[in-house]
Design a protein around this motif. Structure first.
Motif, PDB file in Angstrom:
ATOM      1  N   PRO A   1       0.829  -1.207   0.000  1.00 32.16           N
ATOM      2  CA  PRO A   1       0.000   0.000   0.000  1.00 32.16           C
ATOM      3  C   PRO A   1       0.861   1.255   0.000  1.00 32.16           C
ATOM      4  N   ALA A   2       0.199   2.404  -0.042  1.00 31.39           N
ATOM      5  CA  ALA A   2       0.946   3.662   0.032  1.00 31.39           C
ATOM      6  C   ALA A   2       1.725   3.743   1.338  1.00 31.39           C
ATOM      7  N   VAL A   3       1.115   3.261   2.404  1.00 36.60           N
ATOM      8  CA  VAL A   3       1.762   3.244   3.717  1.00 36.60           C
ATOM      9  C   VAL A   3       1.472   1.904   4.367  1.00 36.60           C
ATOM     10  N   ILE A   4       2.502   1.226   4.828  1.00 36.73           N
ATOM     11  CA  ILE A   4       2.306  -0.018   5.576  1.00 36.73           C
ATOM     12  C   ILE A   4       2.165   0.357   7.049  1.00 36.73           C
TER      13      ILE A   4
ATOM     14  N   SER B 188      -4.219  -8.138  13.552  1.00 36.16           N
ATOM     15  CA  SER B 188      -4.734  -6.905  14.160  1.00 36.16           C
ATOM     16  C   SER B 188      -4.923  -7.069  15.663  1.00 36.16           C
ATOM     17  N   ALA B 189      -5.411  -8.242  16.080  1.00 36.32           N
ATOM     18  CA  ALA B 189      -5.636  -8.484  17.504  1.00 36.32           C
ATOM     19  C   ALA B 189      -4.319  -8.524  18.260  1.00 36.32           C
TER      20      ALA B 189
ATOM     21  N   GLU C  69      -7.131  -2.240  14.196  1.00 38.98           N
ATOM     22  CA  GLU C  69      -7.793  -2.793  13.019  1.00 38.98           C
ATOM     23  C   GLU C  69      -7.071  -2.460  11.722  1.00 38.98           C
ATOM     24  N   ASP C  70      -6.416  -1.292  11.684  1.00 45.37           N
ATOM     25  CA  ASP C  70      -5.752  -0.889  10.446  1.00 45.37           C
ATOM     26  C   ASP C  70      -4.283  -1.301  10.414  1.00 45.37           C
ATOM     27  N   ILE C  71      -3.850  -2.087  11.402  1.00 47.39           N
ATOM     28  CA  ILE C  71      -2.455  -2.494  11.497  1.00 47.39           C
ATOM     29  C   ILE C  71      -2.225  -3.746  10.654  1.00 47.39           C
TER      30      ILE C  71
ATOM     31  N   VAL D 185       5.302 -10.167  13.418  1.00 49.55           N
ATOM     32  CA  VAL D 185       3.960 -10.684  13.140  1.00 49.55           C
ATOM     33  C   VAL D 185       3.475 -10.068  11.836  1.00 49.55           C
ATOM     34  N   ALA D 186       3.000 -10.907  10.915  1.00 52.13           N
ATOM     35  CA  ALA D 186       2.580 -10.419   9.602  1.00 52.13           C
ATOM     36  C   ALA D 186       1.564 -11.392   9.006  1.00 52.13           C
TER      37      ALA D 186
END
Length: 342
Positions: free
Chosen positions: A40-43, A115-116, A121-123, A133-134
């Motif tokens: 994305p534009a920003v990770i 995310s949890a 949520e946007d992470i 973690v990915a």
């Protein structure tokens, strides 16, 4: 016959249902270096605060094609497939890296679980204490490879020295010096360690991780994606990418010491100036010894940075040359100036 037929039908249903349940399990993405650019534009990521591992994950230590060892755990949401984890271990070994590869523990999980664990949520991912973690699969227009490569950039920084600053927040030594991170942080143009709001986009630690991802794109011969992460003033050029690669392969570890010899005659000038290049930001120390009574001062251009007696210390933060001035207070004879520079 009716009972027998019912038993046969039940057996058939059981046989059919079992594979259907197994097939419904998620599967890990098959990683490809060609997907590093699909980000994305920003990770958006975060600092990993805690992780009870390996509860709820399967995997372990895998030996890569390069005969290195990488620890990979995958969420039990994914079907157990040791060859899938092995492929991710090989992918990480294909990135530009150093001995820090054996220190990392990678946790692959669906986005909801990421995310949890990471706290938002946007992470898309998080990193902390050699744990990464990915996502284990591609997201909408975002590849798992792009997120993992970015997060591994944080792992690189965490295992490099940029004393007196944390490389995880400021970036690695040579890259951060070239980008003037110290000076720009003092001027409130960059915000090391920022994780929220718009200042996140001017976090040099995030810029370094994205520059690391871009460097791997170029090394893999992948068409480069537009730089949309932060201000154009931080868009990496060829020098940025070369310095990041050097910081990965040949990390800076300690200051260098320069020794200079001078002297004062009974008559003549009582001042000796020594101009030294300071290509890297960091702390410096200087001391002068000799038979005359001496004083040592340090200048950046005409600005006096520090004033000492026979020894002094300070920080290189932006200037690429410093002048060390030895002043004779009384007497004559030889002296030695020792300077420790990053």
């Amino acid at each position: 016959m009716t009972v027998r037929l019912w038993v046969i039908c039940l057996s058939v249903l059981t046989i059919v249902a079992a594979p259907a349940g197994a097939a419904s399990r998620r599967t890990l993405d098959r990683p490809s270096r060609a997907e590093i650019a699909a980000g994305p534009a920003v990770i958006r990521d975060a600092t990993l605060r805690s992780l009870d591992a390996p509860a709820g994950f399967w995997g372990g230590v895998y030996t890569t094609r390069t005969n290195e060892h990488v620890t990979i755990y995958s969420s039990d949401t994914y079907a157990v497939d040791e060859t899938a984890n092995q492929r991710w271990a090989n992918f990480l070994a294909s990135l530009v890296h150093g001995p820090e590869l054996s220190l990392v523990s990678v946790y692959l999980a669906p986005l909801s679980q990421v995310s949890a664990i990471c706290g938002g949520e946007d992470i898309l991912g998080c990193y902390g204490d050699d744990r990464l973690v990915a996502p284990g699969e591609d997201l909408f227009e975002v590849s798992a490879e792009s997120v993992i490569t970015h997060e591994y950039g944080h792992h690189i920084a965490a295992n490099r020295s940029n004393a007196p600053w944390r490389a995880l927040a400021y970036g690695t030594k040579r890259w951060a010096s070239y980008e003037q991170v110290c000076r720009r942080a003092r001027a409130h143009e960059l915000f090391p360690g920022a994780e929220g709001g718009l200042v996140y986009l001017f976090n040099p630690g995030e810029v370094f991780a994205e520059t690391y991802r871009l460097m791997n794109e170029r090394k893999a011969g992948i068409p480069e994606t537009p730089w949309r992460v932060v201000d154009e003033s931080l868009q990496p050029n060829d020098r940025d990418l070369a310095l990041v690669e050097q910081d990965v392969a040949q990390p800076w570890s300690a200051n260098r010491t320069v020794r200079l010899i001078g002297g004062f005659a009974r008559r003549g000038s009582s001042v000796r100036n020594f101009k030294l290049a300071t290509p890297l930001d960091g702390t410096f120390t200087a001391s002068v010894q000799g038979s005359p009574a001496l004083r040592l001062d340090v200048f950046s251009g005409k600005k006096r940075l520090v004033r000492g007696t026979t020894s002094t210390a300070g920080t290189v933060c932006g200037p690429r040359t410093l002048t060390f001035r030895v002043t004779r207070m009384a007497g004559s004879g030889a002296f030695t100036l020792a300077v420790s520079l990053p």
